[in-house]
Design a protein around this motif. Structure first.
Motif, mmCIF file in Angstrom:
data_model
loop_
_atom_site.group_PDB
_atom_site.id
_atom_site.type_symbol
_atom_site.label_atom_id
_atom_site.label_comp_id
_atom_site.label_asym_id
_atom_site.label_seq_id
_atom_site.Cartn_x
_atom_site.Cartn_y
_atom_site.Cartn_z
ATOM 1 N N GLN A 32 0.961 -1.440 -0.024
ATOM 2 C CA GLN A 32 -0.158 0.488 -0.148
ATOM 3 C C GLN A 32 0.370 1.042 -0.262
ATOM 4 N N PHE A 33 0.846 1.723 -0.991
ATOM 5 C CA PHE A 33 1.771 3.375 -1.324
ATOM 6 C C PHE A 33 0.974 4.235 -0.738
ATOM 7 N N GLN A 34 1.701 4.905 0.076
ATOM 8 C CA GLN A 34 1.192 6.474 0.909
ATOM 9 C C GLN A 34 1.348 7.378 -1.241
ATOM 10 N N ASP A 35 0.816 8.585 -0.721
ATOM 11 C CA ASP A 35 0.908 9.824 -1.866
ATOM 12 C C ASP A 35 1.893 10.112 -1.924
ATOM 13 N N THR A 36 2.626 10.537 -0.980
ATOM 14 C CA THR A 36 3.713 11.115 -0.367
ATOM 15 C C THR A 36 5.410 9.896 -0.921
ATOM 16 N N ASP A 37 5.336 9.295 -1.519
ATOM 17 C CA ASP A 37 6.473 7.702 -1.963
ATOM 18 C C ASP A 37 7.233 8.462 -2.986
ATOM 19 N N THR A 38 8.613 7.823 -3.724
ATOM 20 C CA THR A 38 8.930 8.397 -4.536
ATOM 21 C C THR A 38 9.364 7.163 -4.501
ATOM 22 N N LEU A 39 9.105 6.176 -6.038
ATOM 23 C CA LEU A 39 9.418 5.246 -6.662
ATOM 24 C C LEU A 39 10.172 4.813 -7.844
ATOM 25 N N ILE A 40 11.669 4.431 -6.916
ATOM 26 C CA ILE A 40 12.498 4.777 -8.546
ATOM 27 C C ILE A 40 12.357 3.328 -8.405
ATOM 28 N N VAL A 41 12.834 2.485 -10.208
ATOM 29 C CA VAL A 41 12.226 1.613 -10.710
ATOM 30 C C VAL A 41 13.792 1.759 -11.705
ATOM 31 N N THR A 42 14.232 0.512 -11.553
ATOM 32 C CA THR A 42 15.491 0.033 -12.768
ATOM 33 C C THR A 42 15.197 -1.236 -12.964
ATOM 34 N N TYR A 43 15.807 -1.858 -13.689
ATOM 35 C CA TYR A 43 16.238 -3.244 -14.127
ATOM 36 C C TYR A 43 17.636 -3.251 -13.473
ATOM 37 N N PRO A 44 17.927 -4.156 -13.125
ATOM 38 C CA PRO A 44 19.310 -3.913 -12.241
ATOM 39 C C PRO A 44 20.620 -3.530 -12.921
ATOM 40 N N LYS A 45 21.362 -2.969 -12.255
ATOM 41 C CA LYS A 45 22.620 -2.473 -13.164
ATOM 42 C C LYS A 45 22.552 -1.066 -13.958
ATOM 43 N N SER A 46 21.155 -0.295 -14.283
ATOM 44 C CA SER A 46 20.893 0.631 -14.647
ATOM 45 C C SER A 46 20.851 1.751 -14.160
ATOM 46 N N GLY A 47 21.633 2.256 -13.494
ATOM 47 C CA GLY A 47 21.446 3.212 -12.840
ATOM 48 C C GLY A 47 21.094 3.806 -10.864
ATOM 49 N N THR A 48 20.960 2.779 -10.475
ATOM 50 C CA THR A 48 19.769 2.158 -9.224
ATOM 51 C C THR A 48 20.226 3.463 -7.740
ATOM 52 N N THR A 49 21.550 3.294 -7.559
ATOM 53 C CA THR A 49 22.247 3.661 -6.473
ATOM 54 C C THR A 49 22.747 5.347 -7.157
ATOM 55 N N TRP A 50 22.493 5.501 -8.136
ATOM 56 C CA TRP A 50 22.884 6.785 -8.876
ATOM 57 C C TRP A 50 21.716 7.509 -8.293
ATOM 58 N N MET A 51 20.207 6.950 -8.948
ATOM 59 C CA MET A 51 19.872 7.950 -8.475
ATOM 60 C C MET A 51 18.928 8.057 -6.852
ATOM 61 N N GLN A 52 19.620 6.763 -6.099
ATOM 62 C CA GLN A 52 19.504 6.869 -4.673
ATOM 63 C C GLN A 52 19.685 7.929 -3.866
ATOM 64 N N GLU A 53 20.733 8.108 -4.861
ATOM 65 C CA GLU A 53 21.591 9.235 -3.716
ATOM 66 C C GLU A 53 21.129 10.553 -4.492
ATOM 67 N N VAL A 54 21.201 10.249 -5.521
ATOM 68 C CA VAL A 54 20.132 11.835 -6.285
ATOM 69 C C VAL A 54 19.185 12.834 -5.528
ATOM 70 N N LEU A 55 17.854 11.229 -5.418
ATOM 71 C CA LEU A 55 16.966 11.702 -3.944
ATOM 72 C C LEU A 55 17.205 12.355 -2.637
ATOM 73 N N THR A 56 18.525 11.208 -2.145
ATOM 74 C CA THR A 56 18.952 11.094 -1.107
ATOM 75 C C THR A 56 19.086 13.346 -0.474
ATOM 76 N N LEU A 57 19.699 13.241 -1.548
ATOM 77 C CA LEU A 57 20.644 14.790 -1.345
ATOM 78 C C LEU A 57 19.346 15.658 -1.633
ATOM 79 N N LEU A 58 18.766 15.403 -3.012
ATOM 80 C CA LEU A 58 17.512 16.447 -2.858
ATOM 81 C C LEU A 58 16.065 16.080 -1.321
ATOM 82 N N PHE A 59 16.560 15.626 -1.407
ATOM 83 C CA PHE A 59 15.460 15.432 0.006
ATOM 84 C C PHE A 59 16.215 16.065 0.740
ATOM 85 N N SER A 60 16.811 15.942 1.413
ATOM 86 C CA SER A 60 18.098 16.741 2.172
ATOM 87 C C SER A 60 18.699 17.917 1.937
#
Length: 312
Positions: A32-60
């Motif tokens: 059950q997603f919350q409306d405030t959630d942000t979901l990163i979707v990738t196939y493996p090895k497609s930039g997942t870690t990079w986007m996790q870092e980007v969003l962490t830094l954006l929200f902070s």
């Protein structure tokens, strides 16, 4: 939970049992997603870690404290992995959630939700090469054999997490019509990180001044992430990931496939790609611009161009 040799099959897709159980996969599909959630979707090895870092830094707001003190899997957990419920219970504020699941497994949970979905795609030749090297060091993944054998499995869609082609098509076909959806490529971020950060922050309705965006760009550079123990997976024990076989943060470049593909393998890949994606409007950058013959690229329809989807 080791289970290094266990394979879990769910919806006819295989997953590594070290991180996935039948319960965790059902939890994800019924989430059950919350409306405030942000979901990163990738196939493996497609930039997942990079986007996790980007969003962490954006929200902070560009403050690197969280990204330098909390492992990425604890601040942007994988929805389908067994530890996710406990991480989300302890989370405060807007949640960043990550997934490698195909669209059809999450479609029911996403219907009617306002969750913001960010899909990151990468050219599949580089995905195959990166995934191959990851199989060498990750002991919870099967031994890859030769690159030729691995590439056959990649093209056949028989690796863990299923077919790259099915994954990309599933998430990009019609999803913009019923999801709060943003599509970006690894190559677009690599070529213009500053512009990509501006697009992502606009999609998230998280406007930042130039100074903050510059800070984010600095801290999510490949060189900084490679040295960040909260990102580079050096904290994972040797019995889970054999660090003597390579680095999780390996090269992070465009066109690394050219260092390993034979001419025959490249020809077969292009044939399969055309068969699977010929009707798709998606465009991928296959080579670093300095290595690319513009005339050849134009003839193959692989000129360097921005994603045609952009933000929904």
């Amino acid at each position: 939970m080791a289970r290094l040799d266990v394979t879990e099959t769910f919806c006819q897709i295989a997953f590594p049992g070290h991180l996935h159980t039948q319960d965790s996969l059902r939890y994800a599909s019924d989430f059950q997603f919350q409306d405030t959630d942000t979901l990163i979707v990738t196939y493996p090895k497609s930039g997942t870690t990079w986007m996790q870092e980007v969003l962490t830094l954006l929200f902070s707001r560009g403050d690197p404290t969280l990204s330098q003190t909390v492992p990425n899997w604890a601040r942007a957990p994988w929805l389908e992995q067994y530890y996710c419920p406990e991480v989300l219970k302890a989370s405060q504020g807007p949640r960043i959630i990550t997934t490698h699941l195909p669209y059809h497994m999450l479609a029911p949970a996403l219907q009617g939700s306002k969750v913001k979905v960010i899909y990151v795609a990468r050219n599949p030749k580089d995905v195959a090469v990166s995934f191959y090297h990851f199989h060498k060091l990750a002991k919870f993944l099967p031994q890859p054999g030769s690159f030729g054998e691995f590439l056959d499995n990649f093209l056949d869609g028989t690796l863990y997490y299923g077919s790259w082609f099915d994954h990309v098509r599933g998430w990009t076909n019609q999803t913009r019509d019923n999801l709060n959806f943003f599509y970006i490529t690894y190559e677009e971020m690599w070529q213009d990180l500053s512009g990509s950060l501006e697009k992502i922050s606009a999609f998230l309705q998280c406007p930042l001044v130039a100074e903050k965006l510059n800070s984010i760009q600095k801290h999510c550079s490949f060189s900084n992430m490679k040295e960040n123990a909260m990102v580079n997976y050096t904290q994972i024990p040797d019995e889970i990931m054999d660090h003597s076989k390579g680095c999780f943060m390996r090269k992070g470049i465009i066109g690394d496939w050219k260092t390993i593909f034979t001419e025959e393998q490249n020809l077969r890949f292009d044939q399969v790609f055309e068969s699977e994606m010929g009707s798709s409007q998606l465009r991928f950058v296959w080579e670093h611009p300095e290595d690319c013959d513009p005339a050849e690229s134009l003839a193959r329809g692989t000129v360097m161009e921005k994603s045609i989807l952009g933000a929904a």
